[in-house]
Scaffold this motif. Sequence first.
Motif, PDB file in Angstrom:
ATOM      1  N   ASP A  12       0.837  -1.206   0.000  1.00 46.58           N
ATOM      2  CA  ASP A  12       0.000   0.000   0.000  1.00 46.58           C
ATOM      3  C   ASP A  12       0.870   1.254   0.000  1.00 46.58           C
ATOM      4  O   ASP A  12       0.608   2.227   0.700  1.00 46.58           O
ATOM      5  CB  ASP A  12      -0.961   0.005   1.199  1.00 46.58           C
ATOM      6  CG  ASP A  12      -2.030  -1.077   1.094  1.00 46.58           C
ATOM      7  OD1 ASP A  12      -2.331  -1.516  -0.041  1.00 46.58           O
ATOM      8  OD2 ASP A  12      -2.569  -1.479   2.129  1.00 46.58           O
ATOM      9  N   PRO A  57       4.963  -0.641  11.403  1.00 47.87           N
ATOM     10  CA  PRO A  57       3.658  -0.328  10.789  1.00 47.87           C
ATOM     11  C   PRO A  57       3.285  -1.237   9.613  1.00 47.87           C
ATOM     12  O   PRO A  57       2.136  -1.669   9.508  1.00 47.87           O
ATOM     13  CB  PRO A  57       3.825   1.125  10.341  1.00 47.87           C
ATOM     14  CG  PRO A  57       4.869   1.687  11.243  1.00 47.87           C
ATOM     15  CD  PRO A  57       5.801   0.543  11.530  1.00 47.87           C
ATOM     16  N   VAL A  58       4.234  -1.540   8.750  1.00 45.97           N
ATOM     17  CA  VAL A  58       3.928  -2.390   7.590  1.00 45.97           C
ATOM     18  C   VAL A  58       3.567  -3.801   8.045  1.00 45.97           C
ATOM     19  O   VAL A  58       2.628  -4.407   7.531  1.00 45.97           O
ATOM     20  CB  VAL A  58       5.101  -2.408   6.585  1.00 45.97           C
ATOM     21  CG1 VAL A  58       4.903  -3.485   5.533  1.00 45.97           C
ATOM     22  CG2 VAL A  58       5.247  -1.054   5.922  1.00 45.97           C
ATOM     23  N   ARG A  61       2.240  -4.635  10.897  1.00 47.66           N
ATOM     24  CA  ARG A  61       0.900  -4.554  11.499  1.00 47.66           C
ATOM     25  C   ARG A  61      -0.169  -4.559  10.406  1.00 47.66           C
ATOM     26  O   ARG A  61      -1.226  -5.170  10.556  1.00 47.66           O
ATOM     27  CB  ARG A  61       0.781  -3.304  12.360  1.00 47.66           C
ATOM     28  CG  ARG A  61       1.511  -3.434  13.674  1.00 47.66           C
ATOM     29  CD  ARG A  61       1.142  -2.307  14.634  1.00 47.66           C
ATOM     30  NE  ARG A  61       2.177  -2.210  15.644  1.00 47.66           N
ATOM     31  CZ  ARG A  61       3.109  -1.261  15.692  1.00 47.66           C
ATOM     32  NH1 ARG A  61       3.133  -0.309  14.784  1.00 47.66           N
ATOM     33  NH2 ARG A  61       4.012  -1.260  16.646  1.00 47.66           N
ATOM     34  N   LYS A  62       0.108  -3.872   9.303  1.00 46.29           N
ATOM     35  CA  LYS A  62      -0.831  -3.839   8.175  1.00 46.29           C
ATOM     36  C   LYS A  62      -1.000  -5.244   7.593  1.00 46.29           C
ATOM     37  O   LYS A  62      -2.108  -5.662   7.272  1.00 46.29           O
ATOM     38  CB  LYS A  62      -0.319  -2.879   7.105  1.00 46.29           C
ATOM     39  CG  LYS A  62      -1.284  -2.656   5.969  1.00 46.29           C
ATOM     40  CD  LYS A  62      -0.769  -1.626   4.997  1.00 46.29           C
ATOM     41  CE  LYS A  62      -0.991  -0.261   5.606  1.00 46.29           C
ATOM     42  NZ  LYS A  62      -0.856   0.825   4.634  1.00 46.29           N
ATOM     43  N   LEU A  63       0.108  -5.984   7.483  1.00 42.31           N
ATOM     44  CA  LEU A  63       0.034  -7.361   6.983  1.00 42.31           C
ATOM     45  C   LEU A  63      -0.744  -8.252   7.932  1.00 42.31           C
ATOM     46  O   LEU A  63      -1.551  -9.082   7.509  1.00 42.31           O
ATOM     47  CB  LEU A  63       1.438  -7.928   6.777  1.00 42.31           C
ATOM     48  CG  LEU A  63       2.256  -7.329   5.653  1.00 42.31           C
ATOM     49  CD1 LEU A  63       3.612  -7.995   5.595  1.00 42.31           C
ATOM     50  CD2 LEU A  63       1.542  -7.451   4.331  1.00 42.31           C
ATOM     51  N   ASP A  64      -0.491  -8.088   9.223  1.00 43.10           N
ATOM     52  CA  ASP A  64      -1.191  -8.884  10.230  1.00 43.10           C
ATOM     53  C   ASP A  64      -2.693  -8.618  10.157  1.00 43.10           C
ATOM     54  O   ASP A  64      -3.500  -9.541  10.216  1.00 43.10           O
ATOM     55  CB  ASP A  64      -0.640  -8.558  11.620  1.00 43.10           C
ATOM     56  CG  ASP A  64      -1.084  -9.563  12.657  1.00 43.10           C
ATOM     57  OD1 ASP A  64      -1.008 -10.782  12.378  1.00 43.10           O
ATOM     58  OD2 ASP A  64      -1.505  -9.130  13.746  1.00 43.10           O
ATOM     59  N   ASP A  65      -3.082  -7.355   9.975  1.00 43.97           N
ATOM     60  CA  ASP A  65      -4.488  -6.992   9.853  1.00 43.97           C
ATOM     61  C   ASP A  65      -5.091  -7.580   8.571  1.00 43.97           C
ATOM     62  O   ASP A  65      -6.203  -8.105   8.592  1.00 43.97           O
ATOM     63  CB  ASP A  65      -4.640  -5.467   9.872  1.00 43.97           C
ATOM     64  CG  ASP A  65      -6.084  -5.043   9.737  1.00 43.97           C
ATOM     65  OD1 ASP A  65      -6.910  -5.430  10.598  1.00 43.97           O
ATOM     66  OD2 ASP A  65      -6.399  -4.322   8.765  1.00 43.97           O
ATOM     67  N   ALA A  66      -4.360  -7.500   7.473  1.00 43.25           N
ATOM     68  CA  ALA A  66      -4.844  -8.053   6.205  1.00 43.25           C
ATOM     69  C   ALA A  66      -5.047  -9.560   6.312  1.00 43.25           C
ATOM     70  O   ALA A  66      -6.033 -10.101   5.806  1.00 43.25           O
ATOM     71  CB  ALA A  66      -3.871  -7.723   5.076  1.00 43.25           C
ATOM     72  N   LYS A 103      -8.197  -9.199   4.009  1.00 44.22           N
ATOM     73  CA  LYS A 103      -8.264  -7.971   3.220  1.00 44.22           C
ATOM     74  C   LYS A 103      -7.282  -8.017   2.057  1.00 44.22           C
ATOM     75  O   LYS A 103      -6.208  -8.602   2.157  1.00 44.22           O
ATOM     76  CB  LYS A 103      -7.898  -6.760   4.083  1.00 44.22           C
ATOM     77  CG  LYS A 103      -8.899  -6.413   5.143  1.00 44.22           C
ATOM     78  CD  LYS A 103      -8.415  -5.169   5.870  1.00 44.22           C
ATOM     79  CE  LYS A 103      -9.323  -4.770   7.002  1.00 44.22           C
ATOM     80  NZ  LYS A 103      -8.779  -3.610   7.738  1.00 44.22           N
ATOM     81  N   ILE A 159      -4.502  -6.305  -0.235  1.00 42.67           N
ATOM     82  CA  ILE A 159      -3.487  -5.261  -0.130  1.00 42.67           C
ATOM     83  C   ILE A 159      -2.849  -5.069  -1.502  1.00 42.67           C
ATOM     84  O   ILE A 159      -2.869  -5.982  -2.328  1.00 42.67           O
ATOM     85  CB  ILE A 159      -2.402  -5.588   0.922  1.00 42.67           C
ATOM     86  CG1 ILE A 159      -1.735  -6.923   0.606  1.00 42.67           C
ATOM     87  CG2 ILE A 159      -2.967  -5.579   2.319  1.00 42.67           C
ATOM     88  CD1 ILE A 159      -0.520  -7.197   1.437  1.00 42.67           C
TER      89      ILE A 159
END
Length: 125
Positions: free
Chosen positions: A12, A63-64, A66-71, A76, A78
């Motif tokens: 992203d 941060p990146v 965390r974004k992967l963990d959320d996806a 989700k 990405i």
Amino acid sequence: MDSIKSFSIYIDGAKMATAQGHAYDLESNAELQIGDGIVIGISQAVQTGQLVSDTIVPFAGAPVLRKLDDAFANNKVIQLSIGVLNGQIHKVDAFVTKCQYKSDTVKGTAMGNWTFIFGKPKRSG
């Protein structure tokens, strides 16, 4: 003399700075079409791909990652940008299908391994 450099991954738009290595695989998924003793042709299949990325996992997080963990947790999509490969950047909409964490108490390290799947990349450059 050419410059040699490993390729980078952006998620992203944010660089996956903790990455240590990647395996990027593309498949045509085409198959030979065989008739009575002869090859008739080859199927025009849909291209797919997979990226496996090894990362350092900082104690405080990143941060990146965390974004992967959320996806991964929420299934989700990405956007991945992969490059530079042969002078081009490959862009794909991807899903995270596997997340693995490893720890080495002797070395004091924590590593992550992420697997992404996607369709045919859009190439630019």
